[in-house]
Design a protein around this motif. Structure first.
Motif, PDB file in Angstrom:
ATOM      1  N   UNK A  28       0.837  -1.202   0.000  1.00 26.79           N
ATOM      2  CA  UNK A  28       0.000   0.000   0.000  1.00 26.79           C
ATOM      3  C   UNK A  28       0.866   1.244   0.000  1.00 26.79           C
ATOM      4  N   UNK A  29       0.365   2.269  -0.671  1.00 24.04           N
ATOM      5  CA  UNK A  29       1.096   3.540  -0.717  1.00 24.04           C
ATOM      6  C   UNK A  29       1.046   4.176   0.656  1.00 24.04           C
ATOM      7  N   UNK A  30       2.161   4.709   1.133  1.00 25.79           N
ATOM      8  CA  UNK A  30       2.158   5.341   2.458  1.00 25.79           C
ATOM      9  C   UNK A  30       1.281   6.575   2.470  1.00 25.79           C
ATOM     10  N   UNK A  31       0.601   6.862   3.571  1.00 29.92           N
ATOM     11  CA  UNK A  31      -0.243   8.067   3.628  1.00 29.92           C
ATOM     12  C   UNK A  31       0.604   9.317   3.588  1.00 29.92           C
ATOM     13  N   UNK A  32      -0.006  10.393   3.049  1.00 32.90           N
ATOM     14  CA  UNK A  32       0.693  11.676   2.932  1.00 32.90           C
ATOM     15  C   UNK A  32      -0.082  12.755   3.655  1.00 32.90           C
ATOM     16  N   UNK A  33       0.624  13.817   4.041  1.00 36.96           N
ATOM     17  CA  UNK A  33      -0.008  14.945   4.741  1.00 36.96           C
ATOM     18  C   UNK A  33      -0.846  15.749   3.755  1.00 36.96           C
ATOM     19  N   UNK A  34      -2.109  16.045   4.068  1.00 39.74           N
ATOM     20  CA  UNK A  34      -2.940  16.832   3.146  1.00 39.74           C
ATOM     21  C   UNK A  34      -2.499  18.294   3.052  1.00 39.74           C
ATOM     22  N   UNK A  35      -1.603  18.753   3.940  1.00 40.61           N
ATOM     23  CA  UNK A  35      -1.170  20.160   3.931  1.00 40.61           C
ATOM     24  C   UNK A  35       0.108  20.352   3.123  1.00 40.61           C
TER      25      UNK A  35
ATOM     26  N   UNK B 196       2.085  17.415   1.888  1.00 37.65           N
ATOM     27  CA  UNK B 196       2.410  16.268   1.049  1.00 37.65           C
ATOM     28  C   UNK B 196       3.492  15.363   1.598  1.00 37.65           C
ATOM     29  N   UNK B 197       3.955  15.572   2.822  1.00 41.14           N
ATOM     30  CA  UNK B 197       5.011  14.748   3.394  1.00 41.14           C
ATOM     31  C   UNK B 197       4.472  13.359   3.721  1.00 41.14           C
ATOM     32  N   UNK B 198       5.356  12.354   3.672  1.00 43.54           N
ATOM     33  CA  UNK B 198       4.969  10.976   3.978  1.00 43.54           C
ATOM     34  C   UNK B 198       4.731  10.824   5.486  1.00 43.54           C
TER      35      UNK B 198
END
Length: 591
Positions: A28-35, A37-39
């Motif tokens: 699965x793709x790692x989640x990113x910050x919605x603000x 874009x950081x992992x």
């Protein structure tokens, strides 16, 4: 969230295998910050790079994310379907519609039945419940809050006890001017399905038994009812504590006089139960099931959960219950329990009260009470020893017989209040007012070997003015010096002549082999024996008082070994002779 391509099951984002079909999951793709874009790591609540809160963005979505594992859950969910953890902020219940008057579950407008308890809502469906709904906890018992009202009559005040399958509450009865009662609760959800039938039957049997009985040492039952899966029994509220709690705070045994007062009451109530038709066998006598009132030493018998009726001709009990250490051997399925099972358990409990020895230490084996507590009288020691015999034919055959053995002539020692009259030592007769006050009032030499050095014990007593005392022993192996006293505070020395003391004989009990060996050991093998005597003090005025003296005499080790060798030799000779005789008889039969 990682969705399985084979079965479509939702899994944790970091899962490598499907939790349902166990196939390999795609990375699965790692989640990113919605603000920024950081992992992010799975389950992160704040971004390490920009510091913004992650939950603030997803909280407005239709579905939200579990703060523990990061799985997407529905808006109304209270627990995560992946990690089963409770959600931080559970959604508020809908504000429209009404609530069920029985369980408090929100219902949609126009609903005719509750979706939770399935009860009809046609009568006063929009009316709020009169009292707070009963909590729906994991086990469903012991969770009622204060001021909860049951059947519109019993107002819960506080919880006073909690067990594995039930709880006991202190409550007020509104119909009887606020009378204090005890409400015993049991929930079906707290019981395993395999045991539910037996436990419910036990609860119902307890209520029916206590409702039909009337005795000052039994807790009275006034009501029984059921609400949903919960069963209730309303009982007399007993302000006191159990013998078990009293034992936990004791560092020394209870005085004999106090224990005998409890024993008198318990023998009386068990005799009452055994006289019922059919007989009621309690089967669970132990300190935790005996309450002592705070205002006096009156005892109350509680918890009739496993009591049963005696059925004539039945070979064994249907259900095998009891407490290890207190239950007799036949209560473990060997035979049907009768009143002698209660005699055994009562003897085990009295043994514990007088010695502080746990019966579970060595089940079915009880050392002499006096060997652990020399202050106990020999009469009580013998009565308890007979009560805890493993074979029920050797025990007291009735509670009345046991009471007579404990109390002598059967007269019950009255003890209305502990504060009214202090307990005096149980051993030895009480001194006459204004006469003698011996110290100690009972002399114990302990354990001594035959032929060992003479041991001495000191005895002092107070002589009334102008009196003269003459001392004498009633056995030849006991010596008193001096034998005449006319002065105050003079010590008397008591000595033993151990060469004149003789040990007892070893007695074996059990199967055929032990009984056969016991015939030889009773004649040849010496064993420990407790011997008692008295020192008599006679005053010139005619008053007499006897001071009990006891000693446990033990044989020499060399003598015991030699006698065992002789015993085994005699038994081998007997076996040889019997074998030879049987061989001759067999030969003659063959010819």
């Amino acid at each position: 969230m990682n969705v399985c391509p084979q079965c479509g099951t939702s899994n944790r984002p970091e899962a490598r295998f499907c939790r349902k079909c166990r196939c390999v999951l795609p990375a699965a793709a790692p989640p990113t910050c919605p603000h920024c874009g950081a992992t992010l790591r799975p389950g992160a609540r704040f971004c390490k790079q920009c510091g913004e809160s992650i939950g603030s963005v997803i909280s407005t979505n239709t579905d939200h994310t579990c703060p523990h594992c990061g799985a997407t859950v529905r808006q109304a969910a209270r627990f995560c379907p992946i990690c089963q953890a409770p959600l931080v902020t559970p959604p508020a219940p809908p504000t429209t519609g009404s609530r069920c008057i029985y369980c408090g579950t929100p219902t949609r407008p126009g609903a005719r039945f509750c979706r939770s308890c399935s009860r009809p809502l046609s009568i006063a469906a929009t009316a709020p419940p009169a009292t707070p709904p009963l909590p729906r906890g994991r086990f469903g018992t012991g969770e009622m809050l204060p001021l909860t009202t049951l059947t519109g009559r019993y107002v819960i005040m506080e919880k006073i006890a909690q067990g594995g399958m039930g709880a006991v509450y202190k409550a007020q009865d509104k119909r009887l001017q606020g009378k204090i009662v005890a409400v015993k609760e049991m929930s079906e959800s707290a019981i395993a399905q395999a045991e539910r039938e037996h436990v419910l039957e036990s609860f119902q049997r307890e209520a029916e038994l206590l409702a039909r009985l009337s005795h000052p040492n039994l807790a009275r039952v006034s009501d029984r009812f059921q609400e949903g899966e919960r069963h209730y029994m309303v009982m007399e509220f007993i302000k006191g504590q159990t013998l078990q709690k009293m034992l936990e705070r004791r560092s020394e045994p209870f005085p004999e006089e106090r224990v005998l007062d409890w024993a008198r009451q318990l023998c009386d109530v068990f005799a009452y139960l055994h006289d019922q038709k059919p007989k009621i066998i309690y089967r669970d006598i132990k300190p935790a099931n005996v309450m002592v009132l705070d205002s006096s030493d009156q005892v109350k018998l509680i918890d009739f959960g496993i009591a049963r009726f005696y059925k004539l001709g039945k070979k064994k009990d249907t259900i095998e219950f009891g407490t290890d250490g207190y239950a007799p051997p036949e209560q473990y399925g060997r035979a049907q329990t009768d009143e002698r099972a209660d005699i055994y358990a009562l003897g085990a409990m009295l043994h514990q009260l007088l010695t502080l020895r746990e019966p579970i230490t060595r089940p079915f084996h009880f050392p002499s009470v006096r060997s652990l507590n020399p202050q106990v009288s020999r009469q009580v020691d013998r009565a308890i020893a007979e009560a805890v015999q493993a074979e029920k034919i050797k025990r007291h055959q009735s509670m009345s017989e046991m009471q007579s053995a404990l109390l002598g002539d059967g007269a019950a020692p009255k003890q209305k209040s502990r504060k009214k009259k202090p307990a005096r030592p149980a051993a030895g007769p009480p001194p006459a007012p204004g006469k003698l006050k011996p110290s100690p009032n009972w002399v114990n030499f302990g354990e001594m070997l035959v032929g060992s050095g003479a041991s001495a014990q000191a005895l002092t007593f107070t002589l009334p003015a102008g009196e003269q005392a003459t001392l004498s022993a009633d056995v030849p192996w006991l010596h008193v010096h001096p034998q005449k006293i006319n002065k105050q505070g003079k010590k008397v020395t008591i000595t033993l002549d151990t060469k004149r003391l003789k040990p007892g004989r070893l007695q074996l009990q059990g199967g055929i082999i032990k009984r056969w060996a016991g015939l030889h050991t009773r004649l040849l093998v010496p064993a420990e024996q407790e011997i008692s005597a008295h020192v008599e003090i006679a005053l010139k005025s005619g008053y007499k008082q006897r001071i009990p003296v006891s000693v446990t005499i033990a044989p020499q080790v060399q003598q015991v070994r030699f006698r065992w060798i002789v015993t085994i030799g005699v038994m081998l000779i007997e076996v040889t002779v019997i074998a030879a005789v049987l061989g001759i008889v067999a030969t003659m039969l063959l010819l």
